[in-house]
Design a protein around this motif. Structure first.
Motif, PDB file in Angstrom:
ATOM      1  N   MET A 129      11.994  -4.846   3.963  1.00 21.91           N
ATOM      2  CA  MET A 129      10.890  -5.656   3.627  1.00 21.91           C
ATOM      3  C   MET A 129       9.705  -4.950   3.708  1.00 21.91           C
ATOM      4  SD  MET A 129      10.289  -8.649   2.001  1.00 21.91           S
ATOM      5  CE  MET A 129      11.941  -9.240   2.321  1.00 21.91           C
ATOM      6  N   LEU A 130       8.692  -3.989   4.909  1.00 21.03           N
ATOM      7  CA  LEU A 130       7.744  -3.788   3.841  1.00 21.03           C
ATOM      8  C   LEU A 130       7.405  -3.039   2.827  1.00 21.03           C
ATOM      9  CD1 LEU A 130       7.077  -2.662   8.247  1.00 21.03           C
ATOM     10  CD2 LEU A 130       6.638  -4.876   6.683  1.00 21.03           C
ATOM     11  N   ALA A 131       8.625  -2.020   2.785  1.00 22.06           N
ATOM     12  CA  ALA A 131       8.734  -1.150   1.662  1.00 22.06           C
ATOM     13  C   ALA A 131       8.860  -2.473   0.326  1.00 22.06           C
ATOM     14  CB  ALA A 131       9.498  -0.686   1.937  1.00 22.06           C
ATOM     15  N   ARG A 132       9.014  -3.065   0.545  1.00 19.07           N
ATOM     16  CA  ARG A 132       9.481  -3.886  -1.020  1.00 19.07           C
ATOM     17  C   ARG A 132       7.699  -4.483  -0.657  1.00 19.07           C
ATOM     18  NH1 ARG A 132      14.149  -7.827  -1.076  1.00 19.07           N
ATOM     19  NH2 ARG A 132      14.129  -8.432  -2.435  1.00 19.07           N
ATOM     20  N   LEU A 133       7.568  -5.356  -0.220  1.00 19.33           N
ATOM     21  CA  LEU A 133       6.142  -5.460  -0.132  1.00 19.33           C
ATOM     22  C   LEU A 133       5.261  -4.487  -0.352  1.00 19.33           C
ATOM     23  CD1 LEU A 133       6.086  -7.908   3.040  1.00 19.33           C
ATOM     24  CD2 LEU A 133       6.284  -9.065   1.187  1.00 19.33           C
ATOM     25  N   GLU A 134       5.073  -3.231   0.243  1.00 21.27           N
ATOM     26  CA  GLU A 134       4.257  -2.641  -0.098  1.00 21.27           C
ATOM     27  C   GLU A 134       4.489  -1.673  -1.567  1.00 21.27           C
ATOM     28  OE1 GLU A 134       4.163   0.383   2.332  1.00 21.27           O
ATOM     29  OE2 GLU A 134       2.452  -0.370   4.054  1.00 21.27           O
ATOM     30  N   GLY A 135       5.668  -2.103  -2.643  1.00 24.09           N
ATOM     31  CA  GLY A 135       6.073  -2.274  -3.547  1.00 24.09           C
ATOM     32  C   GLY A 135       5.467  -3.025  -4.606  1.00 24.09           C
ATOM     33  N   LEU A 136       4.304  -4.017  -4.243  1.00 23.62           N
ATOM     34  CA  LEU A 136       4.168  -4.504  -4.907  1.00 23.62           C
ATOM     35  C   LEU A 136       2.879  -4.385  -5.719  1.00 23.62           C
ATOM     36  CD1 LEU A 136       5.159  -8.353  -3.507  1.00 23.62           C
ATOM     37  CD2 LEU A 136       5.698  -8.010  -5.695  1.00 23.62           C
ATOM     38  N   PRO A 137       2.609  -4.655  -7.200  1.00 20.38           N
ATOM     39  CA  PRO A 137       1.335  -4.200  -7.032  1.00 20.38           C
ATOM     40  C   PRO A 137      -0.143  -5.150  -6.430  1.00 20.38           C
ATOM     41  CG  PRO A 137       2.226  -4.421  -9.053  1.00 20.38           C
ATOM     42  CD  PRO A 137       3.568  -5.205  -7.965  1.00 20.38           C
ATOM     43  N   GLY A 138      -0.872  -4.168  -6.265  1.00 20.06           N
ATOM     44  CA  GLY A 138      -2.347  -4.834  -5.211  1.00 20.06           C
ATOM     45  C   GLY A 138      -1.638  -5.170  -3.808  1.00 20.06           C
ATOM     46  N   VAL A 139      -0.941  -4.891  -3.111  1.00 18.17           N
ATOM     47  CA  VAL A 139      -0.349  -4.919  -2.233  1.00 18.17           C
ATOM     48  C   VAL A 139      -0.747  -2.921  -1.118  1.00 18.17           C
ATOM     49  CG1 VAL A 139       0.998  -4.657   0.156  1.00 18.17           C
ATOM     50  CG2 VAL A 139       1.208  -6.237  -2.184  1.00 18.17           C
ATOM     51  N   TRP A 182      -0.107  -3.524  15.584  1.00 16.31           N
ATOM     52  CA  TRP A 182       1.212  -4.098  14.309  1.00 16.31           C
ATOM     53  C   TRP A 182       1.539  -2.219  13.804  1.00 16.31           C
ATOM     54  CZ3 TRP A 182       1.037  -8.489  12.470  1.00 16.31           C
ATOM     55  CH2 TRP A 182       0.350  -9.459  12.257  1.00 16.31           C
ATOM     56  N   TYR A 183       3.083  -2.466  13.199  1.00 13.06           N
ATOM     57  CA  TYR A 183       3.489  -1.980  12.902  1.00 13.06           C
ATOM     58  C   TYR A 183       3.802  -1.715  11.480  1.00 13.06           C
ATOM     59  CZ  TYR A 183       5.045  -2.058  18.273  1.00 13.06           C
ATOM     60  OH  TYR A 183       4.828  -1.981  19.259  1.00 13.06           O
ATOM     61  N   ASP A 184       3.989  -0.261  10.985  1.00  9.78           N
ATOM     62  CA  ASP A 184       3.640  -0.472   9.553  1.00  9.78           C
ATOM     63  C   ASP A 184       5.319   0.394   9.017  1.00  9.78           C
ATOM     64  OD1 ASP A 184       3.414   1.898  10.148  1.00  9.78           O
ATOM     65  OD2 ASP A 184       1.977   2.623   8.858  1.00  9.78           O
ATOM     66  N   GLY A 185       5.247   0.335   7.928  1.00 13.07           N
ATOM     67  CA  GLY A 185       7.553   1.075   7.729  1.00 13.07           C
ATOM     68  C   GLY A 185       7.660   1.936   8.404  1.00 13.07           C
ATOM     69  N   GLY A 186       6.097   3.090   9.194  1.00 12.73           N
ATOM     70  CA  GLY A 186       6.290   4.508   8.856  1.00 12.73           C
ATOM     71  C   GLY A 186       7.143   4.354  10.275  1.00 12.73           C
ATOM     72  N   SER A 187       6.376   3.362  11.284  1.00 18.62           N
ATOM     73  CA  SER A 187       7.178   3.142  12.339  1.00 18.62           C
ATOM     74  C   SER A 187       7.827   1.772  13.033  1.00 18.62           C
ATOM     75  CB  SER A 187       5.214   2.761  13.313  1.00 18.62           C
ATOM     76  OG  SER A 187       5.313   1.936  13.154  1.00 18.62           O
ATOM     77  N   VAL A 188       8.353   1.620  11.536  1.00 17.61           N
ATOM     78  CA  VAL A 188       9.302   0.196  12.565  1.00 17.61           C
ATOM     79  C   VAL A 188      10.610   1.237  12.727  1.00 17.61           C
ATOM     80  CG1 VAL A 188      10.856   0.084  10.337  1.00 17.61           C
ATOM     81  CG2 VAL A 188       9.652  -2.105  10.912  1.00 17.61           C
ATOM     82  N   GLY A 189      10.652   2.014  12.576  1.00 18.85           N
ATOM     83  CA  GLY A 189      12.210   2.849  13.386  1.00 18.85           C
ATOM     84  C   GLY A 189      11.858   2.921  15.053  1.00 18.85           C
ATOM     85  N   GLU A 190      10.313   2.669  15.201  1.00 23.44           N
ATOM     86  CA  GLU A 190      10.414   2.276  16.531  1.00 23.44           C
ATOM     87  C   GLU A 190      10.804   1.114  17.722  1.00 23.44           C
ATOM     88  OE1 GLU A 190       6.165   2.291  19.470  1.00 23.44           O
ATOM     89  OE2 GLU A 190       6.194   3.507  17.752  1.00 23.44           O
TER      90      GLU A 190
END
Length: 167
Positions: free
Chosen positions: A1-11, A58-66
């Protein structure tokens, strides 16, 4: 979901808290914020704007695996507590079984795409993966019991019900 959100224009950035209950977005403008809320709603999530942050970490897409590995360990510990009530395991077998369950669940959590909670496909993948990982350590019958415990655990709302019921 984080990647999908970051794929939105302006996010510009999407992050989640430890529980996965809250998201923090850095957006360029209100239209990006609205698009994010619409994507969340279309995926079955409630999205609303709040000003107070519920957490400091907070955890971003790169750290969500943790986070996925932590969650896998929590599930493994819950199901193994119940499993060991019925099955006697020495320390080495118990540690090997926990490691196998955590690794299997972590792979499922990081490689299964889900649209919204609850996710039957994630749960089914996890059940199969745990059964397959446990069988070489405890045998087919006990591995099937572990798989049932994982299915039951992942079907439970631990915030309200407090856990799963034993064998």
């Amino acid at each position: 979901m984080l990647a999908r959100l970051e794929g939105l224009p302006g996010v510009e950035r999407a992050e989640t808290d430890f529980s996965g209950d809250h998201l923090r977005l850095t957006v360029a403008d209100a239209s990006a914020q609205n698009a994010a809320i619409e994507l969340l709603a279309a995926s079955g999530y409630l999205g609303e704007v709040v000003t107070a942050a519920p957490t400091d970490r907070w955890y971003d897409g790169g750290s969500v695996g943790e986070l996925s590995r932590v969650e896998a360990g929590v599930i493994a510990d819950r199901v193994l507590t119940i499993f060991r009530r019925v099955h006697s395991l020495d320390d080495a077998a118990s540690a090997a079984l926990r490691d196998a369950i955590v690794d299997a669940l972590h792979r499922c959590f990081t490689h299964t795409t889900i649209a919204a909670r609850p996710s039957p496909s994630l749960r089914a993948s996890a059940v199969t993966a745990v059964r397959d990982a446990a069988a070489p350590i405890v045998g087919d019958g006990p591995a099937a019991e572990l798989a049932r415990l994982v299915e039951q655990d992942m079907s439970s709302d631990h915030k309200q019900q407090g856990g799963i019921i034993g064998l």
